[in-house]
Design a protein around this motif. Structure first.
Motif, PDB file in Angstrom:
ATOM      1  N   ILE A  68       0.839  -1.204   0.000  1.00  0.00           N
ATOM      2  CA  ILE A  68       0.000   0.000   0.000  1.00  0.00           C
ATOM      3  C   ILE A  68       0.871   1.251   0.000  1.00  0.00           C
ATOM      4  O   ILE A  68       0.529   2.253  -0.636  1.00  0.00           O
ATOM      5  N   LEU A  69       2.025   1.198   0.665  1.00  0.00           N
ATOM      6  CA  LEU A  69       2.934   2.339   0.648  1.00  0.00           C
ATOM      7  C   LEU A  69       3.486   2.601  -0.758  1.00  0.00           C
ATOM      8  O   LEU A  69       3.850   3.719  -1.086  1.00  0.00           O
ATOM      9  N   ARG A  70       3.533   1.545  -1.587  1.00  0.00           N
ATOM     10  CA  ARG A  70       4.001   1.679  -2.973  1.00  0.00           C
ATOM     11  C   ARG A  70       2.829   1.679  -3.945  1.00  0.00           C
ATOM     12  O   ARG A  70       2.903   1.128  -5.036  1.00  0.00           O
ATOM     13  N   LYS A  71       1.720   2.308  -3.573  1.00  0.00           N
ATOM     14  CA  LYS A  71       0.495   2.211  -4.367  1.00  0.00           C
ATOM     15  C   LYS A  71       0.644   2.766  -5.780  1.00  0.00           C
ATOM     16  O   LYS A  71      -0.086   2.369  -6.676  1.00  0.00           O
ATOM     17  N   TYR A  72       1.606   3.643  -6.001  1.00  0.00           N
ATOM     18  CA  TYR A  72       1.792   4.189  -7.346  1.00  0.00           C
ATOM     19  C   TYR A  72       2.470   3.187  -8.276  1.00  0.00           C
ATOM     20  O   TYR A  72       2.488   3.395  -9.488  1.00  0.00           O
ATOM     21  N   ASP A  73       2.994   2.107  -7.744  1.00  0.00           N
ATOM     22  CA  ASP A  73       3.518   1.028  -8.581  1.00  0.00           C
ATOM     23  C   ASP A  73       2.397   0.173  -9.167  1.00  0.00           C
ATOM     24  O   ASP A  73       2.629  -0.621 -10.071  1.00  0.00           O
ATOM     25  N   PHE A  74       1.176   0.322  -8.637  1.00  0.00           N
ATOM     26  CA  PHE A  74       0.056  -0.523  -9.029  1.00  0.00           C
ATOM     27  C   PHE A  74      -1.033   0.249  -9.769  1.00  0.00           C
ATOM     28  O   PHE A  74      -2.215  -0.032  -9.621  1.00  0.00           O
TER      29      PHE A  74
END
Length: 95
Positions: A68-74
């Motif tokens: 969720i902390l890397r949500k911009y990867d998804f």
């Protein structure tokens, strides 16, 4: 602790058991993100699709806190790393 309790197996979390095989001997592939939604319980769900051996698969999984902390990867259309069980390609997860 009783004598028999020492030999009793502890119940393992089913999600941990499902992910253990692809982590140990699974193959790495690539998946395409279809979308990210939030369900009624507040869990962030990732929908993705991938192809193994000419067969298309589409599935979803709950994102953990680190993901969720890397949500911009998804973002939809993004290519992400996938781990799957070569004997059961439907058993997969996005790392």
């Amino acid at each position: 602790m009783s004598f028999l309790a020492r030999f009793r197996k502890t119940k393992e979390d089913p999600e941990i058991a499902r992910r253990s095989m692809p982590l140990r001997r699974g193959r790495i592939g690539e998946a395409t993100v279809n979308g990210v939604d939030t369900d009624d319980d507040g869990n962030v769900m990732l929908s993705y699709s991938y192809t193994v051996g000419g067969v298309d698969y589409q599935t979803s999984q709950r994102l953990d806190e680190q993901q969720i902390l890397r949500k911009y990867d998804f973002l939809p259309g993004a290519r992400v790393t996938l781990r799957y069980d070569p004997r059961r390609p439907a058993n997969s997860f996005v790392a």
